[in-house]
Design a protein around this motif. Structure first.
Motif, PDB file in Angstrom:
ATOM      1  N   GLU A  82       0.163   7.117  -4.029  1.00  8.52           N
ATOM      2  CA  GLU A  82       1.316   7.336  -4.895  1.00  8.52           C
ATOM      3  C   GLU A  82       0.996   6.967  -6.345  1.00  8.52           C
ATOM      4  OE1 GLU A  82       4.886   6.755  -1.579  1.00  8.52           O
ATOM      5  OE2 GLU A  82       4.396   5.097  -2.936  1.00  8.52           O
ATOM      6  N   ALA A  83       0.226   5.895  -6.526  1.00  7.72           N
ATOM      7  CA  ALA A  83      -0.133   5.470  -7.880  1.00  7.72           C
ATOM      8  C   ALA A  83      -0.922   6.544  -8.612  1.00  7.72           C
ATOM      9  CB  ALA A  83      -0.931   4.167  -7.828  1.00  7.72           C
ATOM     10  N   LYS A  84      -1.683   7.355  -7.888  1.00  9.24           N
ATOM     11  CA  LYS A  84      -2.459   8.418  -8.530  1.00  9.24           C
ATOM     12  C   LYS A  84      -1.560   9.418  -9.256  1.00  9.24           C
ATOM     13  CE  LYS A  84      -6.559   8.352  -5.541  1.00  9.24           C
ATOM     14  NZ  LYS A  84      -7.397   9.131  -4.585  1.00  9.24           N
ATOM     15  N   TRP A  85      -0.330   9.589  -8.786  1.00 10.11           N
ATOM     16  CA  TRP A  85       0.607  10.483  -9.449  1.00 10.11           C
ATOM     17  C   TRP A  85       1.047   9.924 -10.805  1.00 10.11           C
ATOM     18  CZ3 TRP A  85       2.867  15.191  -8.010  1.00 10.11           C
ATOM     19  CH2 TRP A  85       2.487  15.681  -6.756  1.00 10.11           C
ATOM     20  N   GLY A 120     -15.025  -6.442   9.720  1.00  9.51           N
ATOM     21  CA  GLY A 120     -15.021  -7.138  11.003  1.00  9.51           C
ATOM     22  C   GLY A 120     -13.715  -7.017  11.763  1.00  9.51           C
ATOM     23  N   GLY A 121     -12.767  -6.241  11.228  1.00 13.46           N
ATOM     24  CA  GLY A 121     -11.500  -6.022  11.916  1.00 13.46           C
ATOM     25  C   GLY A 121     -10.484  -7.122  11.706  1.00 13.46           C
ATOM     26  N   GLU A 122     -10.680  -7.945  10.671  1.00 13.76           N
ATOM     27  CA  GLU A 122      -9.738  -9.013  10.366  1.00 13.76           C
ATOM     28  C   GLU A 122      -9.026  -8.714   9.045  1.00 13.76           C
ATOM     29  OE1 GLU A 122     -12.151 -12.456  10.217  1.00 13.76           O
ATOM     30  OE2 GLU A 122     -12.349 -12.644  12.401  1.00 13.76           O
ATOM     31  N   PHE A 123      -7.880  -9.348   8.853  1.00 15.79           N
ATOM     32  CA  PHE A 123      -7.166  -9.174   7.603  1.00 15.79           C
ATOM     33  C   PHE A 123      -7.814 -10.002   6.506  1.00 15.79           C
ATOM     34  CE2 PHE A 123      -3.549  -8.020  10.468  1.00 15.79           C
ATOM     35  CZ  PHE A 123      -3.409  -6.713  10.005  1.00 15.79           C
ATOM     36  N   GLY A 124      -8.008  -9.363   5.363  1.00 19.14           N
ATOM     37  CA  GLY A 124      -8.580 -10.044   4.217  1.00 19.14           C
ATOM     38  C   GLY A 124      -7.523 -10.327   3.166  1.00 19.14           C
ATOM     39  N   ASP A 125      -7.928 -10.243   1.892  1.00 15.40           N
ATOM     40  CA  ASP A 125      -7.019 -10.509   0.791  1.00 15.40           C
ATOM     41  C   ASP A 125      -6.075  -9.330   0.553  1.00 15.40           C
ATOM     42  OD1 ASP A 125      -8.164 -12.966   0.406  1.00 15.40           O
ATOM     43  OD2 ASP A 125      -9.495 -12.303  -1.211  1.00 15.40           O
ATOM     44  N   THR A 126      -5.180  -9.497  -0.408  1.00  6.49           N
ATOM     45  CA  THR A 126      -4.195  -8.471  -0.740  1.00  6.49           C
ATOM     46  C   THR A 126      -4.875  -7.180  -1.173  1.00  6.49           C
ATOM     47  OG1 THR A 126      -2.717 -10.202  -1.533  1.00  6.49           O
ATOM     48  CG2 THR A 126      -2.183  -7.959  -2.155  1.00  6.49           C
ATOM     49  N   ASP A 127      -4.369  -6.074  -0.690  1.00  7.55           N
ATOM     50  CA  ASP A 127      -4.821  -4.761  -1.129  1.00  7.55           C
ATOM     51  C   ASP A 127      -4.148  -4.463  -2.473  1.00  7.55           C
ATOM     52  OD1 ASP A 127      -5.337  -2.058  -1.556  1.00  7.55           O
ATOM     53  OD2 ASP A 127      -5.291  -1.585   0.588  1.00  7.55           O
ATOM     54  N   ARG A 128      -4.898  -4.625  -3.566  1.00 11.51           N
ATOM     55  CA  ARG A 128      -4.350  -4.454  -4.914  1.00 11.51           C
ATOM     56  C   ARG A 128      -4.771  -3.121  -5.545  1.00 11.51           C
ATOM     57  NH1 ARG A 128      -4.059 -10.483  -7.603  1.00 11.51           N
ATOM     58  NH2 ARG A 128      -4.621 -11.678  -5.759  1.00 11.51           N
ATOM     59  N   ARG A 129      -5.209  -2.173  -4.757  1.00  9.75           N
ATOM     60  CA  ARG A 129      -5.755  -0.947  -5.332  1.00  9.75           C
ATOM     61  C   ARG A 129      -4.736  -0.207  -6.198  1.00  9.75           C
ATOM     62  NH1 ARG A 129      -8.061   2.172  -0.282  1.00  9.75           N
ATOM     63  NH2 ARG A 129      -6.404   0.958   0.732  1.00  9.75           N
ATOM     64  N   ALA A 130      -3.477  -0.185  -5.782  1.00  7.10           N
ATOM     65  CA  ALA A 130      -2.474   0.559  -6.547  1.00  7.10           C
ATOM     66  C   ALA A 130      -2.268  -0.063  -7.923  1.00  7.10           C
ATOM     67  CB  ALA A 130      -1.158   0.606  -5.778  1.00  7.10           C
ATOM     68  N   ILE A 131      -2.091  -1.373  -7.993  1.00  6.80           N
ATOM     69  CA  ILE A 131      -1.851  -2.024  -9.283  1.00  6.80           C
ATOM     70  C   ILE A 131      -3.129  -2.013 -10.125  1.00  6.80           C
ATOM     71  CG2 ILE A 131      -2.362  -4.378  -8.512  1.00  6.80           C
ATOM     72  CD1 ILE A 131       0.537  -3.370 -10.823  1.00  6.80           C
ATOM     73  N   GLN A 132      -4.290  -2.084  -9.492  1.00  2.85           N
ATOM     74  CA  GLN A 132      -5.541  -1.992 -10.245  1.00  2.85           C
ATOM     75  C   GLN A 132      -5.694  -0.613 -10.871  1.00  2.85           C
ATOM     76  OE1 GLN A 132      -8.108  -3.156  -7.029  1.00  2.85           O
ATOM     77  NE2 GLN A 132      -8.304  -5.265  -7.759  1.00  2.85           N
TER      78      GLN A 132
END
Length: 302
Positions: A163-166, A216-228
């Protein structure tokens, strides 16, 4: 800093948001607010909706972007008209959320201070989960301002990134036009420089909305791709511009999701950076019982 505004509401304000207006500076004020299920509780009670309108009236905003207007499409949108009339404002045609539970969006403007030049209620042609509205407004005789308002997808970082790409074209000059743009709404992401929230407190089925999945199939840090992506394209977070610490706008409502974090923003593109006068999160005992999100305001100087 905590100050009392003339209506008696307590507000958290890094720059004493009302001071400039009291001194006669004609700032434009924009507000964004996710009101949680239309301000209507599961038992049908609407006291939150009524108090939300009272609170919004105290802000003296020129433009208000509302999210999660669930149930407001009933009866010819009478709740939207009631809110607008109580606030002395006019609603633009609502943005219909065609997915999920009908979490529609609306933009209200004050006719005594705002001129509407043009408007689209489906600016992304159905590409957004909750929809995207776009208005070109002249506020307090300042140069024309494009207001984008939305509620980015809650499903996960990949959906928000798409959505951010728009929106990236609005970050600066586009087709030779140095457009002045704000992006308002519940963006379902934390700020690019915000400290990492304690997502580990959440159960796995809720962490999936916020975090990367590691190799490894575990949750990592926040997915900030949209705000980045939005930041790289030219949008600026007012708290960064003003040197204010980020303040939570969500995470206090439900014991099952008690992780303080930001989700609600009014971002300004780089043509507006020098006009950012104040950024406010209204975090009080009153606002914390009205919704699971806190209202956010931005003041723009001429």
């Amino acid at each position: 800093m905590v100050v009392s505004d003339p209506a008696g509401w307590q507000v958290t304000d890094g720059r004493a948001r009302a001071a400039a207006r009291r001194q006669g500076v004609d700032h434009a004020r924009l507000v964004t607010y996710n009101i949680l299920t239309g301000g209507i509780d599961a038992d049908g009670g609407e006291w939150r909706r009524q108090r939300q309108i009272e609170f919004l009236a105290s802000l003296d905003a020129d433009v208000i972007a509302l999210q999660e207007l669930r149930g407001w499409d009933e009866g010819g949108w009478w709740r939207l008209w009631a809110a607008a009339n109580a606030l002395g404002m006019v609603p633009l045609p609502p943005v219909l959320s065609r997915h999920g539970r009908g979490n529609h969006l609306a933009l209200l403007y004050r006719p005594t201070t705002v001129r509407v030049d043009d408007y689209e209620s489906d600016a992304a042609r159905g590409a957004f989960y909750h929809g995207l509205g776009r208005a070109r407004l002249s506020i307090r005789e300042q140069p024309v301002l494009t207001v984008l308002f939305t509620h980015l997808s809650f499903l996960g970082g990949a959906e928000r990134y798409a959505e951010a790409k728009w929106l990236t074209g609005y970050g600066g000059t586009y087709e030779g036009e140095p457009q002045r743009v704000v992006l308002a709404g519940d963006l379902n992401t934390i700020g690019i420089h915000d400290p990492e929230p304690a997502w580990r407190r959440l159960p796995a089925n809720l962490r999936s909305r916020h975090c990367h999945l590691t190799a490894g199939g575990e949750f990592g840090d926040t997915d900030r791709r949209a705000i980045q992506l939005l930041t790289t394209a030219g949008f600026h977070d007012p708290v960064d511009v003003l040197g204010q610490p980020p303040h939570r706008t969500a995470g206090y409502w439900s014991p099952a999701e008690a992780v303080d974090h930001r989700s609600d923003f009014i971002l300004a593109n780089w043509h507006l950076v020098d006009h950012i006068a104040a950024a406010t999160v209204h975090d009080t005992e009153t606002t914390r019982v009205l919704s699971d999100h806190l209202p956010v305001a931005l003041d723009l100087a001429p």
